[in-house]
Scaffold this motif. Structure first.
Motif, PDB file in Angstrom:
ATOM      1  N   SER A  96      -0.827  -9.445  -5.566  1.00  0.00           N
ATOM      2  CA  SER A  96      -1.866  -8.610  -6.187  1.00  0.00           C
ATOM      3  C   SER A  96      -1.146  -7.574  -7.049  1.00  0.00           C
ATOM      4  O   SER A  96       0.054  -7.346  -6.868  1.00  0.00           O
ATOM      5  CB  SER A  96      -2.725  -7.924  -5.125  1.00  0.00           C
ATOM      6  N   PRO A  97      -1.857  -6.907  -7.965  1.00  0.00           N
ATOM      7  CA  PRO A  97      -1.206  -5.897  -8.805  1.00  0.00           C
ATOM      8  C   PRO A  97      -0.902  -4.618  -8.011  1.00  0.00           C
ATOM      9  O   PRO A  97      -1.392  -4.446  -6.891  1.00  0.00           O
ATOM     10  CB  PRO A  97      -2.261  -5.623  -9.889  1.00  0.00           C
ATOM     11  N   PRO A  98      -0.124  -3.694  -8.581  1.00  0.00           N
ATOM     12  CA  PRO A  98       0.149  -2.430  -7.880  1.00  0.00           C
ATOM     13  C   PRO A  98      -1.147  -1.674  -7.569  1.00  0.00           C
ATOM     14  O   PRO A  98      -2.008  -1.538  -8.435  1.00  0.00           O
ATOM     15  CB  PRO A  98       1.016  -1.657  -8.886  1.00  0.00           C
ATOM     16  N   LEU A  99      -1.263  -1.210  -6.327  1.00  0.00           N
ATOM     17  CA  LEU A  99      -2.438  -0.428  -5.906  1.00  0.00           C
ATOM     18  C   LEU A  99      -2.230   1.012  -6.339  1.00  0.00           C
ATOM     19  O   LEU A  99      -1.364   1.704  -5.809  1.00  0.00           O
ATOM     20  CB  LEU A  99      -2.567  -0.485  -4.383  1.00  0.00           C
ATOM     21  N   ARG A 138      13.611  -0.040  -5.322  1.00  0.00           N
ATOM     22  CA  ARG A 138      14.737   0.670  -4.692  1.00  0.00           C
ATOM     23  C   ARG A 138      14.327   1.194  -3.324  1.00  0.00           C
ATOM     24  O   ARG A 138      15.063   1.107  -2.362  1.00  0.00           O
ATOM     25  CB  ARG A 138      15.219   1.813  -5.580  1.00  0.00           C
ATOM     26  N   LYS A 139      13.116   1.740  -3.268  1.00  0.00           N
ATOM     27  CA  LYS A 139      12.616   2.322  -2.020  1.00  0.00           C
ATOM     28  C   LYS A 139      12.538   1.266  -0.900  1.00  0.00           C
ATOM     29  O   LYS A 139      12.893   1.538   0.242  1.00  0.00           O
ATOM     30  CB  LYS A 139      11.221   2.907  -2.305  1.00  0.00           C
ATOM     31  N   ILE A 140      12.090   0.077  -1.253  1.00  0.00           N
ATOM     32  CA  ILE A 140      11.958  -0.936  -0.198  1.00  0.00           C
ATOM     33  C   ILE A 140      13.256  -1.728   0.000  1.00  0.00           C
ATOM     34  O   ILE A 140      13.376  -2.506   0.929  1.00  0.00           O
ATOM     35  CB  ILE A 140      10.760  -1.890  -0.438  1.00  0.00           C
ATOM     36  N   GLY A 141      14.214  -1.563  -0.911  1.00  0.00           N
ATOM     37  CA  GLY A 141      15.533  -2.183  -0.745  1.00  0.00           C
ATOM     38  C   GLY A 141      15.591  -3.654  -1.132  1.00  0.00           C
ATOM     39  O   GLY A 141      16.527  -4.366  -0.731  1.00  0.00           O
ATOM     40  N   ALA A 142      14.624  -4.137  -1.928  1.00  0.00           N
ATOM     41  CA  ALA A 142      14.632  -5.556  -2.316  1.00  0.00           C
ATOM     42  C   ALA A 142      15.568  -5.781  -3.491  1.00  0.00           C
ATOM     43  O   ALA A 142      15.856  -4.860  -4.256  1.00  0.00           O
ATOM     44  CB  ALA A 142      13.221  -5.993  -2.695  1.00  0.00           C
ATOM     45  N   ASP A 143      16.051  -7.018  -3.660  1.00  0.00           N
ATOM     46  CA  ASP A 143      16.911  -7.335  -4.799  1.00  0.00           C
ATOM     47  C   ASP A 143      16.092  -7.482  -6.074  1.00  0.00           C
ATOM     48  O   ASP A 143      16.588  -7.226  -7.162  1.00  0.00           O
ATOM     49  CB  ASP A 143      17.714  -8.611  -4.509  1.00  0.00           C
ATOM     50  N   VAL A 175       0.859  -1.175   0.000  1.00  0.00           N
ATOM     51  CA  VAL A 175       0.000   0.000   0.000  1.00  0.00           C
ATOM     52  C   VAL A 175       0.903   1.235   0.000  1.00  0.00           C
ATOM     53  O   VAL A 175       1.220   1.789  -1.045  1.00  0.00           O
ATOM     54  CB  VAL A 175      -0.964  -0.026   1.204  1.00  0.00           C
ATOM     55  N   ARG A 176       1.382   1.617   1.156  1.00  0.00           N
ATOM     56  CA  ARG A 176       2.305   2.764   1.220  1.00  0.00           C
ATOM     57  C   ARG A 176       3.757   2.340   1.005  1.00  0.00           C
ATOM     58  O   ARG A 176       4.621   3.160   0.750  1.00  0.00           O
ATOM     59  CB  ARG A 176       2.179   3.450   2.575  1.00  0.00           C
ATOM     60  N   GLY A 177       4.017   1.061   1.221  1.00  0.00           N
ATOM     61  CA  GLY A 177       5.388   0.562   1.097  1.00  0.00           C
ATOM     62  C   GLY A 177       6.111   0.530   2.430  1.00  0.00           C
ATOM     63  O   GLY A 177       7.301   0.204   2.486  1.00  0.00           O
ATOM     64  N   THR A 178       5.416   0.849   3.485  1.00  0.00           N
ATOM     65  CA  THR A 178       6.050   0.892   4.807  1.00  0.00           C
ATOM     66  C   THR A 178       6.417  -0.508   5.285  1.00  0.00           C
ATOM     67  O   THR A 178       7.564  -0.757   5.690  1.00  0.00           O
ATOM     68  CB  THR A 178       5.084   1.522   5.835  1.00  0.00           C
ATOM     69  N   THR A 179       5.457  -1.419   5.222  1.00  0.00           N
ATOM     70  CA  THR A 179       5.691  -2.771   5.739  1.00  0.00           C
ATOM     71  C   THR A 179       6.798  -3.454   4.942  1.00  0.00           C
ATOM     72  O   THR A 179       7.736  -4.021   5.524  1.00  0.00           O
ATOM     73  CB  THR A 179       4.388  -3.605   5.635  1.00  0.00           C
ATOM     74  N   SER A 180       6.715  -3.366   3.613  1.00  0.00           N
ATOM     75  CA  SER A 180       7.705  -4.057   2.778  1.00  0.00           C
ATOM     76  C   SER A 180       9.117  -3.515   3.039  1.00  0.00           C
ATOM     77  O   SER A 180      10.080  -4.286   3.129  1.00  0.00           O
ATOM     78  CB  SER A 180       7.326  -3.929   1.311  1.00  0.00           C
ATOM     79  N   ARG A 181       9.225  -2.197   3.181  1.00  0.00           N
ATOM     80  CA  ARG A 181      10.547  -1.599   3.437  1.00  0.00           C
ATOM     81  C   ARG A 181      11.115  -2.121   4.749  1.00  0.00           C
ATOM     82  O   ARG A 181      12.275  -2.504   4.843  1.00  0.00           O
ATOM     83  CB  ARG A 181      10.407  -0.067   3.461  1.00  0.00           C
ATOM     84  N   LYS A 182      10.286  -2.136   5.782  1.00  0.00           N
ATOM     85  CA  LYS A 182      10.739  -2.599   7.098  1.00  0.00           C
ATOM     86  C   LYS A 182      11.114  -4.074   7.051  1.00  0.00           C
ATOM     87  O   LYS A 182      12.088  -4.495   7.648  1.00  0.00           O
ATOM     88  CB  LYS A 182       9.622  -2.400   8.137  1.00  0.00           C
ATOM     89  N   ILE A 183      10.321  -4.828   6.320  1.00  0.00           N
ATOM     90  CA  ILE A 183      10.571  -6.273   6.289  1.00  0.00           C
ATOM     91  C   ILE A 183      11.875  -6.579   5.558  1.00  0.00           C
ATOM     92  O   ILE A 183      12.689  -7.365   6.034  1.00  0.00           O
ATOM     93  CB  ILE A 183       9.356  -7.006   5.704  1.00  0.00           C
ATOM     94  N   VAL A 184      12.087  -5.915   4.440  1.00  0.00           N
ATOM     95  CA  VAL A 184      13.334  -6.165   3.712  1.00  0.00           C
ATOM     96  C   VAL A 184      14.526  -5.772   4.589  1.00  0.00           C
ATOM     97  O   VAL A 184      15.494  -6.542   4.722  1.00  0.00           O
ATOM     98  CB  VAL A 184      13.368  -5.406   2.363  1.00  0.00           C
ATOM     99  N   SER A 185      14.435  -4.624   5.248  1.00  0.00           N
ATOM    100  CA  SER A 185      15.599  -4.212   6.044  1.00  0.00           C
ATOM    101  C   SER A 185      15.791  -5.140   7.260  1.00  0.00           C
ATOM    102  O   SER A 185      16.915  -5.460   7.619  1.00  0.00           O
ATOM    103  CB  SER A 185      15.538  -2.727   6.418  1.00  0.00           C
ATOM    104  N   ALA A 203       2.086   3.968  -2.809  1.00  0.00           N
ATOM    105  CA  ALA A 203       3.420   3.874  -3.403  1.00  0.00           C
ATOM    106  C   ALA A 203       3.344   3.757  -4.929  1.00  0.00           C
ATOM    107  O   ALA A 203       4.072   4.439  -5.646  1.00  0.00           O
ATOM    108  CB  ALA A 203       4.150   2.672  -2.812  1.00  0.00           C
ATOM    109  N   ALA A 204       2.431   2.927  -5.431  1.00  0.00           N
ATOM    110  CA  ALA A 204       2.399   2.675  -6.873  1.00  0.00           C
ATOM    111  C   ALA A 204       1.695   3.771  -7.658  1.00  0.00           C
ATOM    112  O   ALA A 204       1.696   3.753  -8.885  1.00  0.00           O
ATOM    113  CB  ALA A 204       1.733   1.330  -7.149  1.00  0.00           C
ATOM    114  N   HIS A 205       1.087   4.713  -6.971  1.00  0.00           N
ATOM    115  CA  HIS A 205       0.540   5.860  -7.688  1.00  0.00           C
ATOM    116  C   HIS A 205       1.667   6.822  -8.053  1.00  0.00           C
ATOM    117  O   HIS A 205       1.665   7.448  -9.104  1.00  0.00           O
ATOM    118  CB  HIS A 205      -0.510   6.574  -6.842  1.00  0.00           C
ATOM    119  N   LYS A 206       2.649   6.893  -7.165  1.00  0.00           N
ATOM    120  CA  LYS A 206       3.721   7.875  -7.363  1.00  0.00           C
ATOM    121  C   LYS A 206       4.941   7.286  -8.087  1.00  0.00           C
ATOM    122  O   LYS A 206       5.696   8.005  -8.703  1.00  0.00           O
ATOM    123  CB  LYS A 206       4.211   8.390  -5.999  1.00  0.00           C
ATOM    124  N   HIS A 207       5.140   5.973  -7.912  1.00  0.00           N
ATOM    125  CA  HIS A 207       6.398   5.383  -8.387  1.00  0.00           C
ATOM    126  C   HIS A 207       6.164   4.188  -9.297  1.00  0.00           C
ATOM    127  O   HIS A 207       5.174   3.476  -9.131  1.00  0.00           O
ATOM    128  CB  HIS A 207       7.227   4.900  -7.191  1.00  0.00           C
TER     129      HIS A 207
END
Ligand code: AMP
Length: 462
Positions: A385-388, A416-421, A359-369, A405-409
């Motif tokens: 699911s597809p980008p929201l 890159r924002k969430i730091g995943a490979d 959604v906002r990318g908060t959870t994914s960013r924290k989880i990757v880090s 997140a997917a509206h803006k990026h």
């Protein structure tokens, strides 16, 4: 583009008729539907003469904290509601079910969904002298029902509902009947079941299982069902437009052990995971889920890819959902207390993380880090699911455009924002392919920006 700051609501509704200890059964149903809303809970019951209500702020366990409460909720019929709203609305005036007396008798009502012409209708009613007691769009139903002079209850409801645009699955109750209705597009779910000595309706069938009720069928889009001493009957049918069942119920919102829109959530969610593995494979030592909402999709991904499933993240169950905290800074901390990696499992490994949505990318960013800090070598993020890209105006808390997140990026920027490979989402076609229904029968507005029902929100969607 303007931002829409309207009240967005997730909710669960249920009702029983013709059974002893009706309020107590509704209490159990509300427990089963707790994931649909934890901000307030309420029950109204009737013994055929009087109506009894108990509503409060917080989760079901908090609101119904003592057995004595049920001594005051008598009768063989009851309706219940769990509510969760997002905009500053932690306000007791908006607790449901609502109740009113009018020329036709008494009526109690609980609603899941979102009325998209709320502002227009409210302004119109107010300018003709109506006074509103709540900020909730549900109150519109009461005003419109009270203004309609039709003698027959079914006709009265159908005439009142004609003014309303949007998504609604509602339960209502008079002295001698339980009413269940869905909007003509059937956006939110509502199912009918049989109890040993009566009937039940609920947003999801997980509420039936707890009281061993048997699923009969869904309340159909546009149907107004009345259950009274003669059993259930279709009292009216509103002209149905194209069906637009919310696909996000399958992606995230409903419980996997429920049947919604006539299909098993578990089955469809697994299929989304399988399809994701087929569309976006990755090389890894194992697959992990973001518990609990992604468990089922992760099972599907693991099954289809042949890569084993591991328990790499542990969820602390004593914290509410991430979204429950309104402030972004607090939300970051919330993600950290909610999940913790199992270091011994993660360290030195290549991992596929399956999440149901970003959604906002908060959870994914924290989880990757978190996973990287725990020594993960590569983290491949896969979203079932597809980008929201657009907010929901039909009753699910998917926030404003600027927060998504997917509206803006684009996907690479989000990666890159969430730091995943690597990062990949399920395609819209892939998501829709898992159901036996035709793709056109679903609402996909949050993924496609194609809104099937018009309303006041349209000025915000450019
Ligand atoms: P975010 O951290 O904002 O990207 O949110 C993503 C996480 O929130 C995912 O792991 C989902 O399981 C969960 N989620 C998705 N939609 C919702 C919603 N409407 N309400 C609460 N949580 C959600």
């Amino acid at each position: 583009m303007n931002e829409n700051k309207s009240l967005k609501i997730n909710c669960g509704v249920c009702g029983v008729f013709g059974t002893e200890q009706a309020a107590h059964l509704i209490y159990l149903a509300l427990y089963a539907l707790q994931h649909r809303g934890a901000e307030s809970a309420g029950i109204i019951s009737t013994d055929g003469g009087n109506f009894y209500a108990h509503r409060g702020m917080g989760e079901v366990a908090t609101v119904f904290s003592s057995p004595q409460i049920f001594d005051t909720l008598s009768g063989n019929a009851a309706i219940g509601h769990n509510r969760y709203s997002t905009t500053g609305a932690s306000d007791p005036i908006n607790m449901q079910p609502l109740f009113t007396k009018y020329w036709g008798g008494e009526i109690a009502i609980g609603h899941n969904g979102n009325i998209t012409n709320y502002k227009t209708l409210r302004t119109k009613l107010e300018s003709s002298g109506a006074t509103f007691r709540t900020e909730s769009d549900t109150e519109l139903f009461l005003h419109l029902i009270a203004r309609c002079r039709k003698k027959d209850l079914g006709e009265r409801l159908a005439t009142a509902f004609k003014h309303i645009k949007g998504a609604y699955s509602l339960v209502a109750m008079t002295r001698d009947s339980l009413i269940a209705a869905r909007d003509p597009h059937g956006v939110r779910p509502l199912a009918l079941g049989k109890l040993e000595d009566g009937f039940i309706v609920a947003s999801e069938t997980c509420a039936f299982d707890i009281m061993k009720a048997e699923y009969i069928r869904d309340v159909e889009p546009g149907e107004i069902l009345i259950i009274d001493k003669n059993g259930p009957r279709t009292a009216a049918r509103m002209a149905t437009k194209r069906s637009a069942s919310c696909i996000f119920e399958f992606v995230y919102f409903s419980r996997p052990d429920s049947k919604v829109f006539g299909e098993n959530v578990d089955k469809l969610r697994r299929a989304m995971g399988r399809r994701l593995a087929w569309e976006s494979p990755a090389e890894a030592d194992f697959v992990i889920s973001v518990p609990d909402s992604s468990n089922t999709a992760a099972l599907g991904y693991s099954e289809a890819s042949g890569i084993r499933l591991e328990l790499g993240l542990i969820r602390n169950h004593y914290v509410g959902r991430t979204f429950i905290l309104p402030d972004q800074k607090i939300r970051d901390i919330d993600a950290l207390i909610k999940y913790n990696p199992v270091k011994g499992v993660i360290s030195g490994k290549n991992i596929i993380v399956v999440d149901d949505s970003i959604v906002r990318g908060t959870t994914s960013r924290k989880i990757v880090s978190m996973l990287k800090e725990a020594g993960a070598n590569k983290v491949h993020y896969r979203v079932s699911s597809p980008p929201l890209i657009s907010p929901c105006f039909y009753g699910i808390d998917i926030p404003t455009f600027s927060e998504l997140a997917a509206h803006k990026h684009d996907i690479e920027e989000i990666r890159r924002k969430i730091g995943a490979d690597s990062l990949a989402y399920l395609s819209i076609d892939g998501m829709l392919s898992v159901s036996k229904r035709k793709p056109g029968e679903f609402c996909t507005a949050c993924f496609s920006k194609k809104y099937p029902i018009p309303g006041d929100f349209e000025e915000n969607v450019k």
